[in-house]
Design an enzyme around this catalytic site. Structure first.
Site, PDB file in Angstrom:
ATOM      1  N   ASP A  43     -14.067 -28.382  46.313  1.00 13.75           N
ATOM      2  CA  ASP A  43     -13.327 -27.183  46.742  1.00 13.75           C
ATOM      3  C   ASP A  43     -14.292 -26.164  47.352  1.00 13.75           C
ATOM      4  O   ASP A  43     -13.881 -25.110  47.845  1.00 13.75           O
ATOM      5  CB  ASP A  43     -12.482 -26.584  45.607  1.00 13.75           C
ATOM      6  CG  ASP A  43     -13.309 -26.105  44.426  1.00 13.75           C
ATOM      7  OD1 ASP A  43     -14.537 -26.352  44.409  1.00 13.75           O
ATOM      8  OD2 ASP A  43     -12.731 -25.486  43.509  1.00 13.75           O
ATOM      9  N   SER A  44     -15.593 -26.523  47.372  1.00 16.08           N
ATOM     10  CA  SER A  44     -16.571 -25.736  48.142  1.00 16.08           C
ATOM     11  C   SER A  44     -16.185 -25.755  49.614  1.00 16.08           C
ATOM     12  O   SER A  44     -16.691 -24.956  50.409  1.00 16.08           O
ATOM     13  CB  SER A  44     -17.982 -26.298  47.952  1.00 16.08           C
ATOM     14  OG  SER A  44     -18.007 -27.700  48.152  1.00 16.08           O
ATOM     15  N   ASP A  82     -11.484 -32.689  44.602  1.00 18.13           N
ATOM     16  CA  ASP A  82     -11.536 -31.551  43.679  1.00 18.13           C
ATOM     17  C   ASP A  82     -10.159 -30.912  43.569  1.00 18.13           C
ATOM     18  O   ASP A  82      -9.567 -30.556  44.604  1.00 18.13           O
ATOM     19  CB  ASP A  82     -12.513 -30.515  44.268  1.00 18.13           C
ATOM     20  CG  ASP A  82     -13.418 -29.923  43.229  1.00 18.13           C
ATOM     21  OD1 ASP A  82     -13.177 -30.138  42.027  1.00 18.13           O
ATOM     22  OD2 ASP A  82     -14.379 -29.239  43.638  1.00 18.13           O
ATOM     23  N   LYS A 112     -11.367 -34.299  40.296  1.00 18.04           N
ATOM     24  CA  LYS A 112     -12.271 -33.503  39.452  1.00 18.04           C
ATOM     25  C   LYS A 112     -11.560 -32.224  39.036  1.00 18.04           C
ATOM     26  O   LYS A 112     -10.872 -31.592  39.842  1.00 18.04           O
ATOM     27  CB  LYS A 112     -13.570 -33.171  40.201  1.00 18.04           C
ATOM     28  CG  LYS A 112     -14.506 -32.249  39.424  1.00 18.04           C
ATOM     29  CD  LYS A 112     -15.884 -32.197  40.024  1.00 18.04           C
ATOM     30  CE  LYS A 112     -16.075 -31.172  41.112  1.00 18.04           C
ATOM     31  NZ  LYS A 112     -15.764 -29.773  40.759  1.00 18.04           N
ATOM     32  N   GLU A 114     -12.207 -28.508  36.695  1.00 18.53           N
ATOM     33  CA  GLU A 114     -13.177 -27.636  36.029  1.00 18.53           C
ATOM     34  C   GLU A 114     -12.658 -27.221  34.657  1.00 18.53           C
ATOM     35  O   GLU A 114     -11.481 -26.870  34.512  1.00 18.53           O
ATOM     36  CB  GLU A 114     -13.407 -26.369  36.870  1.00 18.53           C
ATOM     37  CG  GLU A 114     -14.118 -26.635  38.184  1.00 18.53           C
ATOM     38  CD  GLU A 114     -14.405 -25.358  38.975  1.00 18.53           C
ATOM     39  OE1 GLU A 114     -14.182 -24.245  38.442  1.00 18.53           O
ATOM     40  OE2 GLU A 114     -14.847 -25.487  40.123  1.00 18.53           O
ATOM     41  N   GLU A 181     -22.975 -28.052  35.966  1.00 18.21           N
ATOM     42  CA  GLU A 181     -23.456 -27.141  37.017  1.00 18.21           C
ATOM     43  C   GLU A 181     -24.185 -25.951  36.393  1.00 18.21           C
ATOM     44  O   GLU A 181     -23.640 -25.263  35.519  1.00 18.21           O
ATOM     45  CB  GLU A 181     -22.279 -26.655  37.885  1.00 18.21           C
ATOM     46  CG  GLU A 181     -22.750 -25.705  38.994  1.00 18.21           C
ATOM     47  CD  GLU A 181     -21.725 -25.456  40.094  1.00 18.21           C
ATOM     48  OE1 GLU A 181     -20.668 -26.104  40.101  1.00 18.21           O
ATOM     49  OE2 GLU A 181     -22.020 -24.604  40.951  1.00 18.21           O
TER      50      GLU A 181
HETATM   51  O1  KIV Z   1     -16.911 -27.954  45.089  1.00 21.92           O
HETATM   52  C1  KIV Z   1     -18.016 -28.501  44.991  1.00 21.92           C
HETATM   53  O2  KIV Z   1     -18.697 -28.780  45.982  1.00 21.92           O
HETATM   54  C2  KIV Z   1     -18.488 -28.814  43.646  1.00 21.92           C
HETATM   55  C3  KIV Z   1     -19.900 -29.281  43.515  1.00 21.92           C
HETATM   56  C4  KIV Z   1     -20.792 -28.110  43.660  1.00 21.92           C
HETATM   57  C5  KIV Z   1     -20.122 -30.006  42.257  1.00 21.92           C
HETATM   58  O3  KIV Z   1     -17.773 -28.659  42.707  1.00 21.92           O
END
Ligand code: KIV
Length: 264
Positions: A43-44, A82, A112, A114, A181
């Site tokens: 989600d980056s 994510d 993924k 969090e 992280e």
């Molecule tokens: O969103 C992302 O890129 C991440 C990584 C930094 C692990 O969660």
């Protein structure tokens, strides 16, 4: 060789897991050439590609759009998508529905989430439906307003103890691996030792079972703040800026297109 969540889980203690982020077809194709184990459609995406100030605003539809592009590259890496903010926190039903969308519509192979204790039942529910889950604890950017900033997590003994508990609960819930992280190396070492599933570190030191970086950070493709834990392997922003300047100069001076780049 095509990686699955089982391949990744079985790499613990055998071989370091190498992971990178990708949001596009072309980057995934290049990453595939290097035979990377896991691609995260992080989600980056929000800040790296879409210009949002953090990961909070990115939507399911935006994430699916990019996860689809990654899966079209058909990489041998395991493709993990994510789950964005509020796509899994509201209810287990909504979480399962959204995890299913990543698999059905985008071609992702795992998701993924969090969080630790507070999402363990949701993780269990998604895993029960046949969708592999990658956990993510430590610095969890979707909780940035609660955490109060992008800083190392688990420095005090109480918080460190809770992170160990969170990791064990995620393992029990069925996660196939966990991203750690921004935690101190010693804590990452302890968590890695206590788990039967692999840890994948980002800013978590050398003792994790694998490492992940945001590809744009390690390639120098992003402007602005770069965290201390990022090793930059290239400075592509500088090279791209120079190429654009050279093109502009050539067009302005009438040097491009020349004979070589024109049709008779
Ligand atoms: O969103 C992302 O890129 C991440 C990584 C930094 C692990 O969660």
């Amino acid at each position: 060789m095509k990686r699955t969540s089982v391949t990744i889980r079985d790499m613990k203690g055998v071989k370091k897991i190498v992971a990178l982020t990708s949001y596009s077809h072309w980057m995934s194709t290049i990453i595939n050439q290097a035979d990377i184990d896991l691609i995260l459609v992080g989600d980056s995406l929000a800040s790296v590609m879409l210009g949002y100030k953090d990961t909070i605003p990115v939507t399911m539809n935006e994430m699916i759009h990019h996860a689809k592009a990654v899966s079209q590259a058909n990489p041998d890496s395991l493709i993990v998508a994510d789950m964005p903010f509020m796509s899994y926190q509201v209810s287990q039903e909504k979480a399962l529905e959204n995890a299913g969308r990543f698999i059905k519509e985008a071609g992702a192979e795992a998701v993924k989430l969090e969080g630790g204790k507070q999402i363990k039942d949701t993780v269990h529910r998604i895993v029960q439906a046949g969708i592999p889950v990658l956990g993510h604890i430590g610095l969890t950017p979707q909780s940035i307003h609660q955490i109060g900033g992008y800083r190392v997590q688990g420095r005090d003994p109480e918080r460190a103890k809770n992170l160990v508990k969170d990791a064990l609960l995620l393992e029990e819930a069925g996660a196939f691996a966990i991203v750690l992280e921004c935690v101190p190396s010693a804590l990452a070492k302890e968590i890695t030792r206590k788990l039967h599933i692999p840890t994948i570190g980002i800013g978590a030191g050398p003792y994790c079972d694998g490492q992940i970086l945001v590809t744009h950070d390690m390639l120098g493709l992003k402007t602005g703040h770069i965290p201390k834990f990022v090793k930059q392997y290239a400075d592509l922003t500088e090279q791209i800026a120079k190429a654009i300047e050279d093109y502009k100069k050539d067009v302005t001076a009438g040097k491009f297109p020349d004979k070589e780049h024109s049709y008779e």
